[in-house]
Every structure is written in structure tokens, then in C-alpha cells.
Design a protein around this motif. Structure first.
Motif, mmCIF file in Angstrom:
data_model
loop_
_atom_site.group_PDB
_atom_site.id
_atom_site.type_symbol
_atom_site.label_atom_id
_atom_site.label_comp_id
_atom_site.label_asym_id
_atom_site.label_seq_id
_atom_site.Cartn_x
_atom_site.Cartn_y
_atom_site.Cartn_z
ATOM 1 N N LEU A 1 0.797 -1.213 0.000
ATOM 2 C CA LEU A 1 0.000 0.000 0.000
ATOM 3 C C LEU A 1 0.839 1.276 0.000
ATOM 4 O O LEU A 1 0.485 2.254 -0.652
ATOM 5 N N LEU A 2 1.950 1.268 0.709
ATOM 6 C CA LEU A 2 2.796 2.467 0.765
ATOM 7 C C LEU A 2 3.440 2.786 -0.582
ATOM 8 O O LEU A 2 3.904 3.908 -0.797
ATOM 9 N N ALA B 1 -1.392 5.282 -6.776
ATOM 10 C CA ALA B 1 -2.345 6.346 -6.428
ATOM 11 C C ALA B 1 -1.930 7.037 -5.132
ATOM 12 O O ALA B 1 -1.979 8.267 -5.031
ATOM 13 N N VAL B 2 -1.505 6.261 -4.149
ATOM 14 C CA VAL B 2 -1.063 6.832 -2.869
ATOM 15 C C VAL B 2 0.183 7.680 -3.083
ATOM 16 O O VAL B 2 0.273 8.810 -2.582
ATOM 17 N N VAL B 3 1.131 7.170 -3.844
ATOM 18 C CA VAL B 3 2.377 7.898 -4.125
ATOM 19 C C VAL B 3 2.080 9.210 -4.842
ATOM 20 O O VAL B 3 2.641 10.263 -4.504
ATOM 21 N N ALA B 4 1.185 9.180 -5.831
ATOM 22 C CA ALA B 4 0.855 10.388 -6.594
ATOM 23 C C ALA B 4 0.201 11.445 -5.710
ATOM 24 O O ALA B 4 0.559 12.632 -5.783
ATOM 25 N N ILE B 5 -0.718 11.031 -4.870
ATOM 26 C CA ILE B 5 -1.397 11.992 -3.982
ATOM 27 C C ILE B 5 -0.413 12.556 -2.969
ATOM 28 O O ILE B 5 -0.405 13.752 -2.687
ATOM 29 N N ALA B 6 0.443 11.706 -2.431
ATOM 30 C CA ALA B 6 1.457 12.166 -1.471
ATOM 31 C C ALA B 6 2.370 13.200 -2.123
ATOM 32 O O ALA B 6 2.668 14.245 -1.529
ATOM 33 N N SER B 7 2.787 12.945 -3.340
ATOM 34 C CA SER B 7 3.656 13.869 -4.058
ATOM 35 C C SER B 7 2.939 15.198 -4.304
ATOM 36 O O SER B 7 3.504 16.272 -4.093
ATOM 37 N N GLU B 8 1.694 15.110 -4.739
ATOM 38 C CA GLU B 8 0.894 16.304 -5.018
ATOM 39 C C GLU B 8 0.727 17.177 -3.772
ATOM 40 O O GLU B 8 0.798 18.402 -3.853
ATOM 41 N N ARG C 1 3.234 15.350 1.137
ATOM 42 C CA ARG C 1 3.043 14.585 2.371
ATOM 43 C C ARG C 1 3.649 13.208 2.163
ATOM 44 O O ARG C 1 3.972 12.816 1.045
ATOM 45 N N THR C 2 3.763 12.439 3.228
ATOM 46 C CA THR C 2 4.247 11.063 3.089
ATOM 47 C C THR C 2 3.075 10.153 2.720
ATOM 48 O O THR C 2 1.900 10.484 2.957
ATOM 49 N N CYS C 3 3.404 9.004 2.176
ATOM 50 C CA CYS C 3 2.368 8.023 1.857
ATOM 51 C C CYS C 3 1.634 7.592 3.131
ATOM 52 O O CYS C 3 0.413 7.407 3.121
ATOM 53 N N GLY C 4 2.371 7.450 4.215
ATOM 54 C CA GLY C 4 1.738 7.100 5.494
ATOM 55 C C GLY C 4 0.718 8.141 5.919
ATOM 56 O O GLY C 4 -0.376 7.800 6.384
ATOM 57 N N GLN C 5 1.053 9.415 5.757
ATOM 58 C CA GLN C 5 0.103 10.475 6.120
ATOM 59 C C GLN C 5 -1.151 10.405 5.251
ATOM 60 O O GLN C 5 -2.263 10.612 5.749
ATOM 61 N N ILE C 6 -0.987 10.119 3.975
ATOM 62 C CA ILE C 6 -2.143 10.013 3.078
ATOM 63 C C ILE C 6 -3.071 8.898 3.555
ATOM 64 O O ILE C 6 -4.290 9.076 3.628
ATOM 65 N N LYS D 1 -11.902 9.659 -3.471
ATOM 66 C CA LYS D 1 -12.523 8.704 -4.390
ATOM 67 C C LYS D 1 -11.461 7.833 -5.053
ATOM 68 O O LYS D 1 -11.646 6.618 -5.217
ATOM 69 N N THR D 2 -10.331 8.418 -5.406
ATOM 70 C CA THR D 2 -9.239 7.660 -6.005
ATOM 71 C C THR D 2 -8.747 6.575 -5.059
ATOM 72 O O THR D 2 -8.449 5.451 -5.482
ATOM 73 N N LEU D 3 -8.683 6.891 -3.784
ATOM 74 C CA LEU D 3 -8.183 5.928 -2.790
ATOM 75 C C LEU D 3 -9.233 4.870 -2.438
ATOM 76 O O LEU D 3 -8.875 3.794 -1.971
ATOM 77 N N SER D 4 -10.483 5.189 -2.632
ATOM 78 C CA SER D 4 -11.566 4.278 -2.231
ATOM 79 C C SER D 4 -11.712 3.081 -3.168
ATOM 80 O O SER D 4 -11.425 3.119 -4.310
#
Length: 130
Positions: free
Chosen positions: A68-69, A73-80, A83-88, A127-130
Motif C-alpha cells: 500500500l505504501l 495512487a497513494v504515491v501520486a497523492i502524497a507527491s501532489e 506529504r508522506t504516503c503514510g500520512q495520506i 474517491k481515487t483511494l476508495s
């Protein structure tokens, strides 16, 4: 002594229904289950809402076999969001009113786990993460 408050963990709908049928006067106040985008626990969360049981997440970052980390999708949102992937992943739970149980012995991760309250994921990111 009489038990007044209690909680359960790792229950699914069948288990919770059996428990409440056996002891209708003693309903758990909290249910702790693994929860993250790969394991949304929709049915049991709905049941908890219907019965006033607080749903609490553990393993919000996934478990050993899930990557998951490193999910794109998680990596892209974190970069945007810078934030860290964990925070997302932790914020994903919080924005659904799900209490989280983050754990770490790493001082940087502990600081990151606390830095979750002055920013939000957008509706499209959720929604992307869901």
C-alpha cells in the motif's frame, strides 16, 4: 463485578450479529479492525453505524503482503500534497470519521502521524483511494 463497557476486535458482520443476539443488553462500544483502501470493511462499518458502535482502524498502512505504501495512487497523492504516503493513508481514515491507531518507534514517523489535522484530501483524492 459487572462489565459496563467493552469492545471487540477482528469481528465481521456474522460475529457481531451473533454477539448482539446472545447478549442484547451488552453491546460493544468499539470494534477494532484492519482498515485501509485495500480493505474498506464496508459491511461491518455500516453495521457499526446502525448500532452506534465506534469503528476504529488498525494497520491503516496495510500489512506485510500489501504494498500500500508504494501504491501508485497513494504515491501520486502524497507527491501532489507534499506529504508522506503514510500520512495520506492515515488521513484517508480520519476523513471518514474513523479513529486510527498509528504506531511507530521512529521519531520522524511519530511526528508525521501527528501532522494530520491542518490539511485535507480532496473529494477526488478520497474517491481515487476508495
Amino acid at each position: 463485578s459487572t462489565q459496563r463497557h467493552g469492545g471487540v476486535s477482528n469481528y465481521q458482520v456474522k460475529h457481531l450479529a451473533e454477539l448482539m443476539a446472545r447478549s442484547p443488553a451488552v453491546k460493544p462500544e468499539v470494534l477494532q479492525n484492519e482498515f485501509h483502501p485495500y480493505l474498506p470493511q464496508t459491511e461491518i462499518r455500516d453495521m457499526c453505524r446502525q448500532h452506534g458502535i465506534h469503528f476504529q482502524a488498525y494497520s491503516s498502512l496495510g500489512t506485510g503482503s500489501s504494498d500500500l505504501l508504494n501504491d501508485p495512487a497513494v504515491v501520486a497523492i502524497a507527491s501532489e500534497l507534499k506529504r508522506t504516503c503514510g500520512q495520506i493513508l492515515l488521513k484517508f481514515s480520519l476523513q471518514q470519521d474513523i479513529c486510527i491507531l498509528p504506531k511507530s518507534t521512529n521519531a520522524n514517523h511519530i511526528r508525521e502521524n501527528v501532522d494530520l489535522f491542518d490539511w485535507s484530501l480532496s473529494d477526488s483524492q478520497m474517491k481515487t483511494l476508495s
